[in-house]
Design a protein around this motif. Structure first.
Motif, PDB file in Angstrom:
ATOM      1  N   SER A   2       0.850  -1.181   0.000  1.00 46.14           N
ATOM      2  CA  SER A   2       0.000   0.000   0.000  1.00 46.14           C
ATOM      3  C   SER A   2       0.889   1.236   0.000  1.00 46.14           C
ATOM      4  CB  SER A   2      -0.888  -0.020   1.245  1.00 46.14           C
ATOM      5  OG  SER A   2      -1.653   1.144   1.303  1.00 46.14           O
ATOM      6  N   ILE A   3       0.614   2.133  -0.938  1.00 47.79           N
ATOM      7  CA  ILE A   3       1.376   3.372  -1.062  1.00 47.79           C
ATOM      8  C   ILE A   3       0.394   4.533  -1.048  1.00 47.79           C
ATOM      9  CG2 ILE A   3       2.848   4.770  -2.570  1.00 47.79           C
ATOM     10  CD1 ILE A   3       3.899   2.170  -3.772  1.00 47.79           C
ATOM     11  N   LEU A   5       0.284   8.484  -2.170  1.00 48.02           N
ATOM     12  CA  LEU A   5       0.981   9.449  -3.005  1.00 48.02           C
ATOM     13  C   LEU A   5       0.281  10.791  -2.891  1.00 48.02           C
ATOM     14  CD1 LEU A   5       2.937  10.249  -5.366  1.00 48.02           C
ATOM     15  CD2 LEU A   5       1.157   9.417  -6.918  1.00 48.02           C
ATOM     16  N   LYS A  16       0.432   9.303 -11.338  1.00 49.35           N
ATOM     17  CA  LYS A  16      -0.496   8.177 -11.264  1.00 49.35           C
ATOM     18  C   LYS A  16      -0.349   7.269 -12.485  1.00 49.35           C
ATOM     19  CE  LYS A  16      -4.512  10.149 -10.710  1.00 49.35           C
ATOM     20  NZ  LYS A  16      -5.909  10.476 -10.366  1.00 49.35           N
ATOM     21  N   TYR A  21       3.245   3.638  -9.299  1.00 57.36           N
ATOM     22  CA  TYR A  21       2.235   4.313  -8.486  1.00 57.36           C
ATOM     23  C   TYR A  21       0.799   4.043  -8.955  1.00 57.36           C
ATOM     24  CZ  TYR A  21       6.375   6.715  -6.910  1.00 57.36           C
ATOM     25  OH  TYR A  21       7.622   7.003  -6.416  1.00 57.36           O
ATOM     26  N   ALA A  24      -1.421   3.127  -6.144  1.00 62.20           N
ATOM     27  CA  ALA A  24      -1.311   3.994  -4.966  1.00 62.20           C
ATOM     28  C   ALA A  24      -2.613   4.729  -4.688  1.00 62.20           C
ATOM     29  CB  ALA A  24      -0.186   5.008  -5.159  1.00 62.20           C
ATOM     30  N   GLN A  25      -2.851   5.014  -3.416  1.00 57.72           N
ATOM     31  CA  GLN A  25      -3.932   5.922  -3.045  1.00 57.72           C
ATOM     32  C   GLN A  25      -3.379   7.318  -3.285  1.00 57.72           C
ATOM     33  OE1 GLN A  25      -4.515   3.987   0.988  1.00 57.72           O
ATOM     34  NE2 GLN A  25      -6.572   4.716   0.498  1.00 57.72           N
ATOM     35  N   THR A  26      -4.059   8.111  -4.084  1.00 59.26           N
ATOM     36  CA  THR A  26      -3.505   9.405  -4.469  1.00 59.26           C
ATOM     37  C   THR A  26      -4.335  10.560  -3.925  1.00 59.26           C
ATOM     38  OG1 THR A  26      -4.701   9.345  -6.574  1.00 59.26           O
ATOM     39  CG2 THR A  26      -2.444   8.502  -6.572  1.00 59.26           C
TER      40      THR A  26
END
Length: 99
Positions: A2-3, A5, A16, A21, A24-26
């Motif tokens: 889990s990342i 950003l 994105k 990424y 990733a949750q942005t």
């Protein structure tokens, strides 16, 4: 993995789009408080901040808040440029031998 950003809005779509990424949750810089709530709740192993955001007062405050929270000690923080490049993370110095 889990990342999370967080980026300046003008660079968010480009970041994105990078494979690393994509999952990733942005968050844009305007969503920094929401990002912090997510980080506090999910304790991701990696928080990525785009450099122009990280260099703002809000970005610095977010970094300091993450570092100050002992519950987030497992979160690494990485600063990236708008194209996703980053400086290599410094290796930790070996612990000195006990006397």
């Amino acid at each position: 993995m889990s990342i999370v950003l967080i980026s300046n809005a003008q660079h968010l779509d480009g970041l994105k789009g990078l494979d690393v990424y994509r999952e990733a949750q942005t968050f844009s810089e305007a969503e920094a408080l929401r990002a912090l709530e997510t980080i506090t709740r999910t304790k991701p192993p990696l928080v990525v901040l785009e450099r122009t955001f990280a260099e703002t007062t809000r970005g610095a405050a977010l970094i300091n808040r993450i570092k100050a929270d002992s519950k987030l000690s497992g979160c690494r923080i990485r600063i990236v440029d708008a194209d996703g490049t980053h400086e290599p993370e410094p290796e930790e110095a070996p612990a000195p031998d006990a006397p």
